[in-house]
Enzyme design. Structure first.
Site, PDB file in Angstrom:
ATOM      1  N   GLY A 100       0.805  -1.222   0.000  1.00 27.88           N
ATOM      2  CA  GLY A 100       0.000   0.000   0.000  1.00 27.88           C
ATOM      3  C   GLY A 100       0.831   1.261   0.000  1.00 27.88           C
ATOM      4  N   ARG A 101       2.088   1.103   0.323  1.00 28.34           N
ATOM      5  CA  ARG A 101       2.954   2.289   0.332  1.00 28.34           C
ATOM      6  C   ARG A 101       4.408   1.944   0.022  1.00 28.34           C
ATOM      7  NH1 ARG A 101       3.602   3.745   6.713  1.00 28.34           N
ATOM      8  NH2 ARG A 101       3.388   1.646   7.531  1.00 28.34           N
ATOM      9  N   ARG A 183      14.379  -0.094   1.638  1.00 29.58           N
ATOM     10  CA  ARG A 183      14.649  -1.394   2.256  1.00 29.58           C
ATOM     11  C   ARG A 183      15.345  -2.305   1.246  1.00 29.58           C
ATOM     12  NH1 ARG A 183       9.182  -3.086   5.394  1.00 29.58           N
ATOM     13  NH2 ARG A 183       8.308  -3.355   3.304  1.00 29.58           N
ATOM     14  N   ASP A 263       0.884 -11.308   6.822  1.00 29.49           N
ATOM     15  CA  ASP A 263       1.457 -10.474   5.759  1.00 29.49           C
ATOM     16  C   ASP A 263       2.760  -9.824   6.210  1.00 29.49           C
ATOM     17  OD1 ASP A 263      -0.611  -9.133   7.416  1.00 29.49           O
ATOM     18  OD2 ASP A 263       0.093  -7.337   6.424  1.00 29.49           O
ATOM     19  N   ASP A 273       9.038  -5.682   8.300  1.00 31.49           N
ATOM     20  CA  ASP A 273       7.971  -4.742   8.669  1.00 31.49           C
ATOM     21  C   ASP A 273       8.056  -4.297  10.127  1.00 31.49           C
ATOM     22  OD1 ASP A 273       7.124  -4.820   6.108  1.00 31.49           O
ATOM     23  OD2 ASP A 273       5.041  -5.282   6.551  1.00 31.49           O
TER      24      ASP A 273
HETATM   25  P1  AMP Z   1       1.376  -3.015   8.277  1.00 31.31           P
HETATM   26  O1  AMP Z   1       0.486  -3.172   9.484  1.00 31.31           O
HETATM   27  O2  AMP Z   1       2.279  -1.835   8.324  1.00 31.31           O
HETATM   28  O3  AMP Z   1       2.096  -4.282   7.952  1.00 31.31           O
HETATM   29  O4  AMP Z   1       0.394  -2.695   7.040  1.00 31.31           O
HETATM   30  C1  AMP Z   1      -0.679  -3.515   6.691  1.00 31.31           C
HETATM   31  C2  AMP Z   1      -1.177  -3.135   5.326  1.00 31.31           C
HETATM   32  O5  AMP Z   1      -1.592  -1.765   5.311  1.00 31.31           O
HETATM   33  C3  AMP Z   1      -0.186  -3.269   4.201  1.00 31.31           C
HETATM   34  O6  AMP Z   1      -0.904  -3.661   3.070  1.00 31.31           O
HETATM   35  C4  AMP Z   1       0.354  -1.870   4.044  1.00 31.31           C
HETATM   36  O7  AMP Z   1       0.858  -1.636   2.771  1.00 31.31           O
HETATM   37  C5  AMP Z   1      -0.884  -1.043   4.312  1.00 31.31           C
HETATM   38  N1  AMP Z   1      -0.573   0.296   4.819  1.00 31.31           N
HETATM   39  C6  AMP Z   1      -0.094   0.628   6.041  1.00 31.31           C
HETATM   40  N2  AMP Z   1       0.041   1.963   6.148  1.00 31.31           N
HETATM   41  C7  AMP Z   1      -0.339   2.500   4.963  1.00 31.31           C
HETATM   42  C8  AMP Z   1      -0.430   3.823   4.440  1.00 31.31           C
HETATM   43  N3  AMP Z   1      -0.108   4.877   5.165  1.00 31.31           N
HETATM   44  N4  AMP Z   1      -0.866   3.967   3.187  1.00 31.31           N
HETATM   45  C9  AMP Z   1      -1.215   2.915   2.438  1.00 31.31           C
HETATM   46  N5  AMP Z   1      -1.167   1.651   2.862  1.00 31.31           N
HETATM   47  C10 AMP Z   1      -0.730   1.435   4.105  1.00 31.31           C
HETATM   48 MG    MG Z   2       3.134  -5.060   6.660  1.00 31.77          MG
END
Ligand code: AMP
Ligand code: MG
Length: 495
Positions: A100-101, A183, A263, A273
């Protein structure tokens, strides 16, 4: 007349690209460009890693490097894309997630093999859902420093090459500013990639992905005579073993990951992550470092079981390929022996015990009970114990405990177990029990400084955590107990 800096359209890194992941085809990702960030500046470049990759740190830190690693200009030969994956979050099927980012640029050939580069925080993607595609400076610094701290402790992890920042505002609990962390890893494929194609019944893609991972990273699974020659069961077994070994290292180091969703589990057994992670200060076995984790699912002492649960999800995802439930269960079985074996070996090493003897497990269990009962500072205890074994007085270790009788009883047993091997043990312990640990409050202080535009604290911590076993006499203040306010730091999933 205003003068504008002539920035070229692309930066040439000088290393050949390898686009193995991109060659999987469009079912696996969306090609797109990073979204530029205005007025980018350098926060920190990891010169040691740059050199390991055969890159020039000065070029990365230079104006073109900053633009390229912020995503404002292309890296010549890169093929930017965001990957799709799904996953279980906090024990619940979350469906499609994806990068997502994070934007994958592709792999480059390096002296350390092909390494992929990924820009985290480089803008929205088709998988951003409600997110803004950004990462804030605070969390980017935390990821940058912690992945190097984990690497410095010899634990498998993704790495971080450079952090850039921008004044562009980003809304979290409060308004912060944007940053991008680059990364580095041989692959960023997660358990969730397999879950994605499996859940959708896309068996051809599932097989393609598994074959890709096996051919590149687990070639021993081709032509295996284990599991009746089933390479996918072999893959599951090898991932189980690597994950077991990684989590054993986390536990011994007192590392809490904080968000062990499927994930966030690497198919290569890498720590990946970094969000609300924490290295334990006081030894509190059920410590929960993630403020958003209300049920304590990812508490420190639950990590080993969660990893197994996650592997079970991976096993389920691979089932269409393994085609035999008994075989899949058999491939998960080694976790139950590898994890305790690895943990015992790591804990024996912390105690300076080279070989394995009857009674060692009890010795470890007893000291962990004593540490927990008195909430003793975990890193300080191990470092002081190492010095005691090297000839220093016992008092600084003993003083850490309220239960002196309990501690004295344990030390007597420990000393008789150490017996003749004491000298070698002390030096080994000082290379196993770090003096410098990336405690939450140290990160927090460096971040506060960085938010004011002073990145010297980040540089300082980077150099300490990259050589955590060395003395660094000028930095005694960063080797001791946390201040009282450290208990009130709240780190959540928001980053
Ligand atoms: P995480 O908990 O950081 O592993 O993120 C879980 C999911 O949310 C993953 O698909 C990330 O890419 C997405 N995600 C987290 N923060 C953001 C953000 N600010 N913008 C877009 N996607 C995000
Ligand atoms: Mg993640």
């Amino acid at each position: 007349m205003t003068e504008t800096l002539a920035v070229p359209a692309a930066l040439e890194l000088g290393r050949p690209w390898r686009h193995g992941f991109a060659e999987l085809g469009p079912a696996f990702f969306t090609e797109l460009r990073p979204t530029p960030l205005a007025d980018a500046h350098l926060v920190s470049v990891n010169a040691a890693l740059a050199r390991e990759l055969g890159l020039d740190p000065a070029r990365i830190a230079g104006p073109e490097g900053v633009e390229a690693f912020t995503g404002n200009i292309a890296l010549q030969g890169s093929r930017p894309l965001a990957g799709v994956y799904s996953g279980h979050q906090f024990g619940v099927w979350a469906g499609q997630l994806g990068d997502g980012r994070a934007i994958l640029l592709g792999g480059i050939e390096t002296p350390a093999g092909v390494q992929e580069l990924q820009l985290k925080g480089a803008g929205r993607t088709p998988y951003s859902r409600m997110g803004d595609g950004r990462a804030v400076l605070r969390s980017s610094i935390r990821e940058y420093l912690c992945s190097e701290a984990i690497h410095g402790l010899g634990i498998p992890t993704t790495r971080a090459l450079v952090v850039t920042g921008s004044p562009q505002p980003v809304r979290r609990e409060e308004i912060e500013t944007a940053a991008v962390v680059t990364r580095v890893a041989p692959s960023f494929i997660r358990f969730g990639h397999f879950e994605h194609f499996s859940a959708r019944g896309m068996e051809a893609e599932l097989r393609q992905l598994a074959d890709y991972v096996i051919d590149r990273f687990y070639p021993e699974c081709r032509g295996t005579d284990q599991f009746g020659g089933n390479p996918y069961a072999c893959l599951l077994e090898r991932v189980s073993e690597r994950t077991a070994a990684m989590v054993a290292q986390w536990q011994a180091a007192g590392f809490c990951h904080g968000v062990m969703n499927t994930d966030n589990m690497s198919i290569l057994g890498l720590t990946i992550d970094y969000g609300p992670f924490q290295f334990l200060d006081a030894f509190v076995p059920n410590h929960v470092c993630n403020h958003s984790d209300e049920t304590g699912r990812y508490a420190y002492n639950r990590q080993p079981n969660v990893a197994y649960w996650n592997l079970f999800c991976l096993g389920q995802a691979l089932l269409p390929l393994i085609a035999d439930q008994e075989l899949a269960l058999a491939a998960l079985e080694p976790y139950k022996t590898v994890f305790p074996r690895e943990l015992e070996a790591r804990m024996r090493a912390k105690l300076g015990l080279g070989d394995e003897q009857p009674g060692d497990r009890e010795l470890v269990e007893r000291i962990l009970q004593l540490l927990a009962a008195d909430r003793v500072d975990y890193p300080v205890f191990w470092r002081r114990l190492s010095h005691f074994v090297g000839g220093a007085d016992i008092a600084p270790v003993r003083d850490l405990f309220l239960d002196r009788t309990g501690f004295d009883g344990w030390v007597a047993q420990y000393e008789s177990r150490l017996s003749a091997s004491r000298t070698g043990a002390a030096s080994a312990m000082l290379r196993t029990n770090p003096k410098f640990v990336l405690r939450n409050h140290l990160c927090e202080l460096a971040i506060r400084q960085a938010k004011l535009g002073d990145f010297s604290g980040v540089e300082e911590l980077l150099s300490l955590v990259q050589a955590p076993f060395d003395e660094h006499p000028a930095h005694e203040d960063k080797a001791g107990f946390p201040p009282d306010w450290a208990q009130h730091i709240e780190i959540s999933c928001s980053s």
